[in-house]
Design a protein around this motif. Structure first.
Motif, PDB file in Angstrom:
ATOM      1  N   SER A 280      15.481 -27.537 -43.124  1.00 49.27           N
ATOM      2  CA  SER A 280      16.281 -28.752 -43.062  1.00 49.27           C
ATOM      3  C   SER A 280      15.861 -29.665 -44.205  1.00 49.27           C
ATOM      4  N   ASN A 281      16.731 -29.879 -45.184  1.00 47.73           N
ATOM      5  CA  ASN A 281      16.346 -30.640 -46.371  1.00 47.73           C
ATOM      6  C   ASN A 281      16.456 -32.150 -46.185  1.00 47.73           C
ATOM      7  N   TYR A 282      16.856 -32.620 -44.999  1.00 53.35           N
ATOM      8  CA  TYR A 282      17.003 -34.057 -44.758  1.00 53.35           C
ATOM      9  C   TYR A 282      15.950 -34.585 -43.786  1.00 53.35           C
ATOM     10  N   HIS A 306      12.817 -47.754 -38.294  1.00 50.08           N
ATOM     11  CA  HIS A 306      14.184 -47.718 -37.782  1.00 50.08           C
ATOM     12  C   HIS A 306      14.903 -49.058 -37.860  1.00 50.08           C
ATOM     13  N   SER A 307      14.155 -50.152 -38.082  1.00 45.58           N
ATOM     14  CA  SER A 307      14.783 -51.468 -38.086  1.00 45.58           C
ATOM     15  C   SER A 307      15.255 -51.903 -39.472  1.00 45.58           C
ATOM     16  N   VAL A 308      15.042 -51.064 -40.473  1.00 48.63           N
ATOM     17  CA  VAL A 308      15.415 -51.425 -41.845  1.00 48.63           C
ATOM     18  C   VAL A 308      16.683 -50.695 -42.267  1.00 48.63           C
ATOM     19  N   THR A 309      17.671 -51.449 -42.730  1.00 49.17           N
ATOM     20  CA  THR A 309      18.872 -50.867 -43.338  1.00 49.17           C
ATOM     21  C   THR A 309      19.064 -51.518 -44.703  1.00 49.17           C
ATOM     22  N   ARG A 310      19.856 -50.900 -45.551  1.00 48.69           N
ATOM     23  CA  ARG A 310      20.085 -51.440 -46.892  1.00 48.69           C
ATOM     24  C   ARG A 310      21.512 -51.138 -47.343  1.00 48.69           C
ATOM     25  N   GLN A 318      22.938 -48.147 -45.281  1.00 48.78           N
ATOM     26  CA  GLN A 318      22.120 -46.936 -45.312  1.00 48.78           C
ATOM     27  C   GLN A 318      20.853 -47.177 -44.506  1.00 48.78           C
ATOM     28  N   LYS A 319      20.457 -46.153 -43.733  1.00 55.48           N
ATOM     29  CA  LYS A 319      19.259 -46.244 -42.915  1.00 55.48           C
ATOM     30  C   LYS A 319      18.125 -45.448 -43.558  1.00 55.48           C
ATOM     31  N   THR A 320      16.918 -45.677 -43.067  1.00 56.19           N
ATOM     32  CA  THR A 320      15.770 -44.922 -43.557  1.00 56.19           C
ATOM     33  C   THR A 320      15.842 -43.485 -43.037  1.00 56.19           C
ATOM     34  N   PRO A 321      15.193 -42.523 -43.719  1.00 59.16           N
ATOM     35  CA  PRO A 321      15.234 -41.117 -43.286  1.00 59.16           C
ATOM     36  C   PRO A 321      14.538 -40.915 -41.943  1.00 59.16           C
TER      37      PRO A 321
END
Length: 389
Positions: A280-282, A306-310, A318-321
């Motif tokens: 799984s590359n993600y 999980h609380s950071v979006t950009r 976009q969310k963090t991985p």
């Protein structure tokens, strides 16, 4: 002034809400705080621990043993002598004795050793476990216990004879998210389960060196999904149907698979589906979903932040991985299972995974591999004494 009538008394004279059950980290904090005012019970003690193998799993367990107030590392057994000094310096292990596997008899004979953590290559497990138990030491072992049912039962029989616990680590049973799903299913929140699904996609792609000795995707990887699914449901499947392929040439050359989809048929009418991939590359994709006539409960992928979006340009939010791999995704599970093991050693709790459980999971994994290699639906016959309680 229109809302003045809604003004309440001071919150200091009201009952404050308690931490929700889901906040497991706060619960641990409260336990730590309580320990400051509670005297240590006479049966509490610091256990001396020897660790066999400091590879992928061994490094995880070393961190937890070093940081646990109930344990102290006294031996590390690993054949890569070139890394001993670096390990000793990094973990401040100046009082720890390092040995090669050829010198391991020193561990078995040392009466100070209470617990042995087995995280060495699979082919060595049975020998180490047997020697440990015969020396009357408790054993915490990464799966598998041994490579066939007869050897597995032999190990558990020795454990029973000498009165020492043999703990096989299926870490997903101790993950807070999966525990919450199981608890809700056992309370009947979705009613009779119609469909249960697990997704397990590995990240990063395991090395060929590891895969060549791993025992194959069914016994190395799928056993976790089988254990999780049967643990949540409380029953074993009657038959399995599996499709598998190898998209990666190097894995195909090992006569193994990198992609598997399995369907498990349960006597209650529940259908189970397992979706596996080695690549799984993600990120480390771990999901569980349970569906029934009253609703659905699922545990989706966790994110480190999980609380950071950009947002950049017109790409949208976009969310963090998700977590990158198993040491991070199941960190809390590893901590929890080791704490429970220590309680088992002290006689405070019972083993959560017994011989029959492990053999049943192994039996189902073997049937899944047979189905994948023959293209047939494989029927599983269970004796009454083999079924879960």
């Amino acid at each position: 002034m229109a809302t003045l009538k809604f003004k309440e008394t001071s919150p200091y004279v009201q009952r404050q809400p308690e931490a929700p059950a889901e906040d497991y980290l706060y619960k641990k904090y409260l336990q730590n705080m309580a320990a400051q005012t509670t005297s240590i019970a006479p049966d509490d003690q610091v256990f001396n621990v020897a660790i066999f193998g400091l590879g992928r799993a061994g490094t995880i367990h070393l961190e937890h043993v070093v940081s646990n107030p109930r344990t102290k590392v006294v031996y590390i057994v690993d054949d890569v002598e070139s890394k001993w000094e670096a390990i000793k310096q990094y973990w401040r292990l100046k009082d720890v004795t390092f040995l090669t596997s050829k010198q391991s008899d020193l561990v078995f004979k040392d009466s100070r050793v209470d617990i042995i953590v087995v995280a060495s290559p699979t082919r060595t497990h049975e020998y180490i476990i047997t020697k440990c138990l015969e020396a009357k030491k408790a054993v915490f072992c990464e799966k598998p216990i041994a490579e066939d049912d007869r050897s597995i039962m032999k190990c558990y029989d020795i454990a029973k004879k000498v009165g020492k616990p043999l703990f096989c680590a299926f870490n997903r049973r101790f993950d807070p998210s999966f525990i919450e799903v199981r608890n809700r299913i056992q309370r009947g929140e979705v009613g009779h389960v119609h469909v249960i699904k697990t997704t397990s996609r590995d990240s990063p792609l395991p090395t060929i060196e590891y895969l060549s000795t791993s025992g194959g995707i069914f016994h190395d990887c799928m056993v976790h999904d089988i254990d999780l699914m049967t643990w949540v449901l409380g029953e074993y499947p009657q038959k399995v149907s599996v499709g598998a392929t190898a998209h990666i040439p190097e894995i195909k050359a090992l006569n193994d698979f990198d992609t598997v989809v399995a369907t498990l048929y349960f006597a209650s009418g529940t259908l189970g589906q397992i979706d596996l991939s080695r690549n799984s590359n993600y990120g480390y994709d771990m999901r569980l979903e349970v569906f029934g006539p009253k609703g659905m409960v699922d545990a989706s992928n966790e994110q480190p932040i999980h609380s950071v979006t950009r947002q950049n340009g017109l790409e949208g939010p976009q969310k963090t991985p998700i977590w990158y791999s198993f040491p991070s995704r199941f960190k809390l599970a590893y901590v929890t299972e080791f704490e429970l093991f220590l309680d088992v050693v002290m006689g405070k709790k019972e083993l959560p995974i017994k011989a029959n459980d492990f053999i049943a999971i192994n039996k189902i994994a073997t049937a899944c591999e047979e189905s994948a290699r023959t293209g047939k639906i494989i029927t599983l016959n269970w004796k009454k004494e083999e079924l879960p309680l």
